[in-house]
Design an enzyme around this catalytic site. Structure first.
Site, PDB file in Angstrom:
ATOM      1  N   ASN A   1       0.794  -1.218   0.000  1.00 15.84           N
ATOM      2  CA  ASN A   1       0.000   0.000   0.000  1.00 15.84           C
ATOM      3  C   ASN A   1       0.834   1.279   0.000  1.00 15.84           C
ATOM      4  O   ASN A   1       0.304   2.355  -0.273  1.00 15.84           O
ATOM      5  CB  ASN A   1      -0.953   0.015   1.203  1.00 15.84           C
ATOM      6  CG  ASN A   1      -0.243  -0.272   2.505  1.00 15.84           C
ATOM      7  OD1 ASN A   1       0.472  -1.264   2.629  1.00 15.84           O
ATOM      8  ND2 ASN A   1      -0.435   0.576   3.505  1.00 15.84           N
TER       9      ASN A   1
ATOM     10  N   HIS B   1     -13.749   0.338  -0.518  1.00 19.51           N
ATOM     11  CA  HIS B   1     -13.469   1.739  -0.835  1.00 19.51           C
ATOM     12  C   HIS B   1     -12.202   1.925  -1.661  1.00 19.51           C
ATOM     13  O   HIS B   1     -11.877   3.047  -2.042  1.00 19.51           O
ATOM     14  CB  HIS B   1     -13.433   2.593   0.441  1.00 19.51           C
ATOM     15  CG  HIS B   1     -12.225   2.410   1.301  1.00 19.51           C
ATOM     16  ND1 HIS B   1     -11.277   3.398   1.470  1.00 19.51           N
ATOM     17  CD2 HIS B   1     -11.824   1.378   2.061  1.00 19.51           C
ATOM     18  CE1 HIS B   1     -10.347   2.989   2.299  1.00 19.51           C
ATOM     19  NE2 HIS B   1     -10.655   1.768   2.666  1.00 19.51           N
TER      20      HIS B   1
ATOM     21  N   CYS C   1      -3.611   4.774   7.154  1.00 23.79           N
ATOM     22  CA  CYS C   1      -3.834   4.243   8.493  1.00 23.79           C
ATOM     23  C   CYS C   1      -2.772   4.698   9.480  1.00 23.79           C
ATOM     24  O   CYS C   1      -2.959   4.598  10.688  1.00 23.79           O
ATOM     25  CB  CYS C   1      -3.879   2.716   8.450  1.00 23.79           C
ATOM     26  SG  CYS C   1      -5.258   2.084   7.488  1.00 23.79           S
TER      27      CYS C   1
END
Length: 381
Positions: A149, A199, A323
């Site tokens: 990510n 999402h 995050c």
């Protein structure tokens, strides 16, 4: 605004909104209820499950709807490890999402599992040989991301799964960032379970799924009413599941064209930044990577300061995982691939989407050059 933070979240597709709206209004039944409204909801949930299964190359019963990728990762790592009588040893990579890292740490702390980290190279790749060196006869589960990510590195998951299975271990992959860009079929990847988040593909936040082969035992993380075949209790989010399935189906149908478009944009953007920003260093594997992920470190800057400068120009991007936003610590991904802490704190991540244009990326590249120069001027004084 030029939005270059698709790894954090994507715009909700109109088709997903339209598909979910009936189940937020007139067709609001509980799918466990035995009346007309409940049965209508149950049929919609079953159709959504079948749609996700078609994309993931599995049976509908293998799909467990969750609240997103974090829950799917938790359920996979904890659920598969705790239900597997093989042993109390886990293997993960050091660049996993925090949901995997913290789930493994929980199993270590509370259930006495031993956790080993398989080494990554300077591009973030895990080699089958490296996995072979850490896997053991008592390894219950191996969990390695399909695509990272932060730096976009894509792992050779099918090869890693073959190593895991040859040793008798199960294989899970976090495919949250890969959906819509890479094939996510269980059989293509050779894995036993994979995690998805809505999402990231144009569905609302709070939707996702864990795909887990039906023959496998899975210890639930949530207990209660026994929904999702006893694997995830709680009244199902029918509207969310319908939106997620719709968005995932469309993302898969458009995948080849979208990936080619974004790969061309990303390559040009990367080349422009490398040519116009002195000292800029790309991160991640240069070949095995997601098409739309462009990640750089800019020595002599602060990544957060560069982001503020870019936002003044209307460029929306990030310094790494959403995050971990707001943390003062350097990215665990960048330090794991060998970057010094000071250099890792200069990172900026740009993640492109299919709606981005060449004109936008040209403007963004010019803004990056200006922003880095401005921050370096401030740091130097």
């Amino acid at each position: 605004m030029i939005f270059l933070d698709h790894a954090a979240t994507t715009p909700v597709r109109r088709e997903a909104l339209e598909a979910m709206w009936p189940f937020l209004s007139g067709s609001f039944g509980n799918p466990s209820s035995h009346h007309a409204l409940g049965e209508e909801a149950s049929r919609a949930l079953a159709a959504a499950r079948a749609t996700v299964a078609a994309v993931a190359g599995c049976r509908p019963g293998d799909v467990v709807f969750t609240s997103g990728g974090t829950e799917a990762d938790n359920l996979a790592v904890k659920g598969l490890a705790l239900a597997n009588p093989r042993g109390r040893h886990l293997v993960i990579s050091p660049i996993e999402h925090e949901a995997v890292l913290e789930s493994a740490a929980f199993l270590d702390r509370v259930h006495g599992f031993e956790v080993s980290e398989v080494a990554v190279d300077a591009g973030g790749l895990v080699s089958p040989e490296a996995l072979s060196r850490v896997i053991r006869p008592d390894t219950a589960l191996v969990s390695v991301q399909l695509a990272n990510n932060e730096i976009g590195t894509v792992q050779p998951i099918a090869e890693l799964a073959a190593v895991a299975h040859a040793a008798g271990a199960l294989m899970h992959t976090d495919a949250v960032q890969a959906a819509g860009w890479l094939p996510i079929s269980l059989d293509v990847l050779g894995v036993d379970a994979l995690s998805l988040a809505g999402h990231k593909v144009g569905a609302p936040k709070g939707t996702g799924a864990l795909i887990v082969r039906g023959r496998l035992q899975l210890e639930p993380v949530l207990h209660g009413g026994g929904q999702e075949r006893g694997r995830r209790s709680g009244t199902e989010n029918v509207a969310g599941a319908v939106a997620f399935a719709t968005a995932l189906r469309l993302a898969e149908a458009e995948r080849a064209d979208a990936a080619a478009h974004v790969a061309a944009l990303g390559s040009a953007f990367t080349a422009t930044i490398a040519a116009t920003v002195p000292g800029a260093q790309p991160t991640g594997d240069p070949e095995h990577r997601l098409p739309g992920t462009v990640s750089f470190v800019f020595p002599g800057t602060s990544g957060e300061a560069v982001l503020l400068e870019l936002e003044r120009d209307g460029i929306v991007c990030s310094s790494g995982s959403a995050c971990a936003a707001g943390s003062d610590e350097a990215s665990h991904v960048l330090t794991a691939v060998g970057l010094p802490t000071e250099l890792a704190q200069t990172a900026v991540r740009f993640t492109l989407g299919a709606e981005n244009t060449a004109e936008e990326l040209a403007d963004a590249a010019a803004s990056v050059a200006r922003a880095v120069s401005a921050v370096r001027g401030i740091v130097a004084t």
